[in-house]
Design a protein around this motif. Sequence first.
Motif, PDB file in Angstrom:
ATOM      1  N   THR A  45       0.858  -1.182   0.000  1.00  0.00           N
ATOM      2  CA  THR A  45       0.000   0.000   0.000  1.00  0.00           C
ATOM      3  C   THR A  45       0.893   1.230   0.000  1.00  0.00           C
ATOM      4  O   THR A  45       2.052   1.157   0.397  1.00  0.00           O
ATOM      5  CB  THR A  45      -0.942   0.008   1.222  1.00  0.00           C
ATOM      6  OG1 THR A  45      -1.801   1.151   1.134  1.00  0.00           O
ATOM      7  CG2 THR A  45      -0.183   0.051   2.536  1.00  0.00           C
ATOM      8  N   GLY A  46       0.368   2.325  -0.465  1.00  0.00           N
ATOM      9  CA  GLY A  46       1.161   3.547  -0.520  1.00  0.00           C
ATOM     10  C   GLY A  46       0.744   4.388  -1.704  1.00  0.00           C
ATOM     11  O   GLY A  46      -0.434   4.492  -2.014  1.00  0.00           O
ATOM     12  N   LYS A  47       1.726   4.925  -2.391  1.00  0.00           N
ATOM     13  CA  LYS A  47       1.404   5.866  -3.462  1.00  0.00           C
ATOM     14  C   LYS A  47       1.094   5.166  -4.784  1.00  0.00           C
ATOM     15  O   LYS A  47       0.270   5.608  -5.560  1.00  0.00           O
ATOM     16  CB  LYS A  47       2.577   6.828  -3.658  1.00  0.00           C
ATOM     17  CG  LYS A  47       2.228   7.997  -4.543  1.00  0.00           C
ATOM     18  CD  LYS A  47       3.384   8.938  -4.690  1.00  0.00           C
ATOM     19  CE  LYS A  47       2.995  10.101  -5.585  1.00  0.00           C
ATOM     20  NZ  LYS A  47       4.105  11.001  -5.817  1.00  0.00           N
ATOM     21  N   GLY A  84       8.004   2.199   4.283  1.00  0.00           N
ATOM     22  CA  GLY A  84       8.743   3.409   3.972  1.00  0.00           C
ATOM     23  C   GLY A  84       7.724   4.510   3.759  1.00  0.00           C
ATOM     24  O   GLY A  84       6.549   4.337   4.075  1.00  0.00           O
ATOM     25  N   ARG A  85       8.168   5.614   3.230  1.00  0.00           N
ATOM     26  CA  ARG A  85       7.211   6.712   3.003  1.00  0.00           C
ATOM     27  C   ARG A  85       6.342   6.467   1.776  1.00  0.00           C
ATOM     28  O   ARG A  85       5.219   6.940   1.698  1.00  0.00           O
ATOM     29  CB  ARG A  85       7.962   8.019   2.811  1.00  0.00           C
ATOM     30  CG  ARG A  85       8.509   8.514   4.118  1.00  0.00           C
ATOM     31  CD  ARG A  85       9.106   9.868   3.951  1.00  0.00           C
ATOM     32  NE  ARG A  85       9.811  10.228   5.153  1.00  0.00           N
ATOM     33  CZ  ARG A  85      10.671  11.210   5.227  1.00  0.00           C
ATOM     34  NH1 ARG A  85      10.946  11.931   4.163  1.00  0.00           N
ATOM     35  NH2 ARG A  85      11.261  11.482   6.356  1.00  0.00           N
ATOM     36  N   LEU A  86       6.904   5.726   0.817  1.00  0.00           N
ATOM     37  CA  LEU A  86       6.166   5.530  -0.429  1.00  0.00           C
ATOM     38  C   LEU A  86       5.457   4.187  -0.501  1.00  0.00           C
ATOM     39  O   LEU A  86       4.517   4.017  -1.265  1.00  0.00           O
ATOM     40  CB  LEU A  86       7.103   5.664  -1.637  1.00  0.00           C
ATOM     41  CG  LEU A  86       7.659   7.059  -1.862  1.00  0.00           C
ATOM     42  CD1 LEU A  86       8.590   7.061  -3.067  1.00  0.00           C
ATOM     43  CD2 LEU A  86       6.533   8.065  -2.094  1.00  0.00           C
ATOM     44  N   ILE A  87       5.942   3.223   0.266  1.00  0.00           N
ATOM     45  CA  ILE A  87       5.335   1.891   0.169  1.00  0.00           C
ATOM     46  C   ILE A  87       5.459   1.149   1.506  1.00  0.00           C
ATOM     47  O   ILE A  87       6.461   1.278   2.204  1.00  0.00           O
ATOM     48  CB  ILE A  87       5.988   1.093  -0.990  1.00  0.00           C
ATOM     49  CG1 ILE A  87       5.305  -0.266  -1.179  1.00  0.00           C
ATOM     50  CG2 ILE A  87       7.477   0.907  -0.799  1.00  0.00           C
ATOM     51  CD1 ILE A  87       5.718  -0.985  -2.450  1.00  0.00           C
ATOM     52  N   SER A  88       4.406   0.425   1.832  1.00  0.00           N
ATOM     53  CA  SER A  88       4.426  -0.501   2.968  1.00  0.00           C
ATOM     54  C   SER A  88       4.037  -1.867   2.437  1.00  0.00           C
ATOM     55  O   SER A  88       3.221  -1.974   1.513  1.00  0.00           O
ATOM     56  CB  SER A  88       3.396  -0.106   4.028  1.00  0.00           C
ATOM     57  OG  SER A  88       3.733   1.100   4.650  1.00  0.00           O
TER      58      SER A  88
ATOM     59  N   ALA B   3       3.934   4.648   4.781  1.00  0.00           N
ATOM     60  CA  ALA B   3       2.975   4.601   3.668  1.00  0.00           C
ATOM     61  C   ALA B   3       1.622   4.046   4.123  1.00  0.00           C
ATOM     62  O   ALA B   3       0.570   4.540   3.727  1.00  0.00           O
ATOM     63  CB  ALA B   3       3.550   3.765   2.536  1.00  0.00           C
ATOM     64  N   PHE B   8      -3.812   9.198   2.322  1.00  0.00           N
ATOM     65  CA  PHE B   8      -4.042   9.258   0.874  1.00  0.00           C
ATOM     66  C   PHE B   8      -3.417   8.059   0.152  1.00  0.00           C
ATOM     67  O   PHE B   8      -3.176   8.110  -1.053  1.00  0.00           O
ATOM     68  CB  PHE B   8      -3.521  10.588   0.316  1.00  0.00           C
ATOM     69  CG  PHE B   8      -4.227  11.755   0.939  1.00  0.00           C
ATOM     70  CD1 PHE B   8      -5.486  12.117   0.507  1.00  0.00           C
ATOM     71  CD2 PHE B   8      -3.654  12.454   1.997  1.00  0.00           C
ATOM     72  CE1 PHE B   8      -6.171  13.160   1.105  1.00  0.00           C
ATOM     73  CE2 PHE B   8      -4.327  13.501   2.603  1.00  0.00           C
ATOM     74  CZ  PHE B   8      -5.584  13.860   2.163  1.00  0.00           C
ATOM     75  N   ALA B   9      -3.164   6.985   0.911  1.00  0.00           N
ATOM     76  CA  ALA B   9      -2.666   5.740   0.298  1.00  0.00           C
ATOM     77  C   ALA B   9      -3.687   5.258  -0.729  1.00  0.00           C
ATOM     78  O   ALA B   9      -4.898   5.449  -0.566  1.00  0.00           O
ATOM     79  CB  ALA B   9      -2.433   4.684   1.365  1.00  0.00           C
ATOM     80  N   ARG B 181      -2.707  12.702  -5.101  1.00  0.00           N
ATOM     81  CA  ARG B 181      -1.318  12.222  -5.109  1.00  0.00           C
ATOM     82  C   ARG B 181      -0.403  13.252  -4.462  1.00  0.00           C
ATOM     83  O   ARG B 181       0.533  12.906  -3.742  1.00  0.00           O
ATOM     84  CB  ARG B 181      -0.860  11.948  -6.544  1.00  0.00           C
ATOM     85  CG  ARG B 181      -1.349  10.605  -7.022  1.00  0.00           C
ATOM     86  CD  ARG B 181      -0.736  10.253  -8.348  1.00  0.00           C
ATOM     87  NE  ARG B 181      -1.297   9.008  -8.843  1.00  0.00           N
ATOM     88  CZ  ARG B 181      -1.406   8.702 -10.114  1.00  0.00           C
ATOM     89  NH1 ARG B 181      -0.978   9.542 -11.040  1.00  0.00           N
ATOM     90  NH2 ARG B 181      -1.901   7.554 -10.486  1.00  0.00           N
ATOM     91  N   TYR B 184      -0.778  13.036  -0.859  1.00  0.00           N
ATOM     92  CA  TYR B 184      -0.025  11.871  -0.349  1.00  0.00           C
ATOM     93  C   TYR B 184       1.415  12.292  -0.069  1.00  0.00           C
ATOM     94  O   TYR B 184       1.954  12.005   1.001  1.00  0.00           O
ATOM     95  CB  TYR B 184      -0.053  10.719  -1.367  1.00  0.00           C
ATOM     96  CG  TYR B 184       0.712   9.511  -0.878  1.00  0.00           C
ATOM     97  CD1 TYR B 184       0.055   8.428  -0.305  1.00  0.00           C
ATOM     98  CD2 TYR B 184       2.109   9.467  -0.950  1.00  0.00           C
ATOM     99  CE1 TYR B 184       0.757   7.339   0.186  1.00  0.00           C
ATOM    100  CE2 TYR B 184       2.817   8.387  -0.454  1.00  0.00           C
ATOM    101  CZ  TYR B 184       2.141   7.329   0.105  1.00  0.00           C
ATOM    102  OH  TYR B 184       2.851   6.255   0.598  1.00  0.00           O
ATOM    103  N   ASP B 185       2.015  12.978  -1.039  1.00  0.00           N
ATOM    104  CA  ASP B 185       3.416  13.398  -0.871  1.00  0.00           C
ATOM    105  C   ASP B 185       3.571  14.353   0.311  1.00  0.00           C
ATOM    106  O   ASP B 185       4.537  14.279   1.060  1.00  0.00           O
ATOM    107  CB  ASP B 185       3.915  14.073  -2.155  1.00  0.00           C
ATOM    108  CG  ASP B 185       4.086  13.072  -3.279  1.00  0.00           C
ATOM    109  OD1 ASP B 185       4.232  11.865  -2.982  1.00  0.00           O
ATOM    110  OD2 ASP B 185       4.059  13.488  -4.451  1.00  0.00           O
ATOM    111  N   ALA B 188       3.469  12.318   3.316  1.00  0.00           N
ATOM    112  CA  ALA B 188       4.646  11.447   3.410  1.00  0.00           C
ATOM    113  C   ALA B 188       5.843  12.231   3.951  1.00  0.00           C
ATOM    114  O   ALA B 188       6.675  11.696   4.672  1.00  0.00           O
ATOM    115  CB  ALA B 188       4.974  10.857   2.043  1.00  0.00           C
ATOM    116  N   ARG B 189       5.897  13.511   3.591  1.00  0.00           N
ATOM    117  CA  ARG B 189       7.032  14.339   4.034  1.00  0.00           C
ATOM    118  C   ARG B 189       6.869  14.812   5.468  1.00  0.00           C
ATOM    119  O   ARG B 189       7.827  14.964   6.195  1.00  0.00           O
ATOM    120  CB  ARG B 189       7.178  15.549   3.113  1.00  0.00           C
ATOM    121  CG  ARG B 189       7.853  15.232   1.784  1.00  0.00           C
ATOM    122  CD  ARG B 189       8.353  16.487   1.115  1.00  0.00           C
ATOM    123  NE  ARG B 189       7.275  17.395   0.771  1.00  0.00           N
ATOM    124  CZ  ARG B 189       6.607  17.347  -0.385  1.00  0.00           C
ATOM    125  NH1 ARG B 189       6.901  16.440  -1.275  1.00  0.00           N
ATOM    126  NH2 ARG B 189       5.652  18.213  -0.641  1.00  0.00           N
TER     127      ARG B 189
END
Lengths: 123, 193
Positions: A45-47, A84-88, B3, B8-9, B181, B184-185, B188-189
């Motif tokens: 899951t993630g972006k 991580g921040r983009l993917i789990s 994540a 917003f995943a 999206r 989401y970023d 994430a930051r």
Amino acid sequence: MDRLAVTFDKSRTAFAPRETVYGTIRWNLDASPRHLELSLFWYTTGKGTRDVGVVQTQRLDKPGAHGTKDFSFTLPESPYSFSGRLISLIWALELTSSPGSEIARQEITVSPTGREVILDTPR
Amino acid sequence: MKAKDNPFAVERVHAIRYRLQNTTFERLLVRLHDMNYRGAIVGPEGSGKTTLLEDLRQRLEQEGFKTRLIFVNDTCPLDTPACRRLLAEMTRDQIVLLDGADLIRRSDWAIMKRYTITHAYGVVITAHHPGRLPTLLECTTSPELLREIVAELLPQGHPIPAELLDSLYQRHQGNLRACLRELYDLYARNDHI
């Protein structure tokens, strides 16, 4: 009581790769489903686009409207649970009944340390 | 933020279904029936066409129709051989739901359009522009819609300022997918905005 439930022996939710997961499923439905299906799987899951890997499925035909059954699954070597921040990557067991839309899901952690691996993203 | 904790995943965003404005699914199905089950969902990028097509599929199947959903995109193109295979597999009881009809070559589309009249129960496409089939519904977005969706995704008590959402909406020219999206970023930051 939930209509479908998945519980683990000793209430554990963290396991090492190749370890066997023991637990029990419980169901309490209005009528007997055609079958119950318990799946061990991981998903991301993630972006980005979601990725899924179903590792093993156990099916119970004509289980009756209610009951309990023990299960065991042996985990594979990989992938580990990570974030991580983009993917789990998340591991889970999911019990579903068919026909019907009942679902019970329990997440587990799979890693040698018992904790998910954290991907450190440089800022 | 991890994540899996990001509001917003992708799977959380996908759980938000299409919100019909000024109509209902019942009316949409009546309209589709009146159009002989041949129509286009039209709208710009990020306006919910694919989401609506998926929701429409569910409704059609609940009504007892057989459907076949085909996604056409850059990574999954429908070139001429693939188009011919699709036509060969078509059955008269199926409603073909084709996402991304703009990406099919005009000559292939012309064959498909003609062929589906007699070899399929119906065909519903999504497209950025009208013209390939009569328009069933035009998808539009608004800053208010973005705010509604964001409010549904966010945990309670953590609102995002409306000005930020409005400026995102303007910058992405109404493309809600691109807005989500970017959010989401942002999450994430930072642990929170």
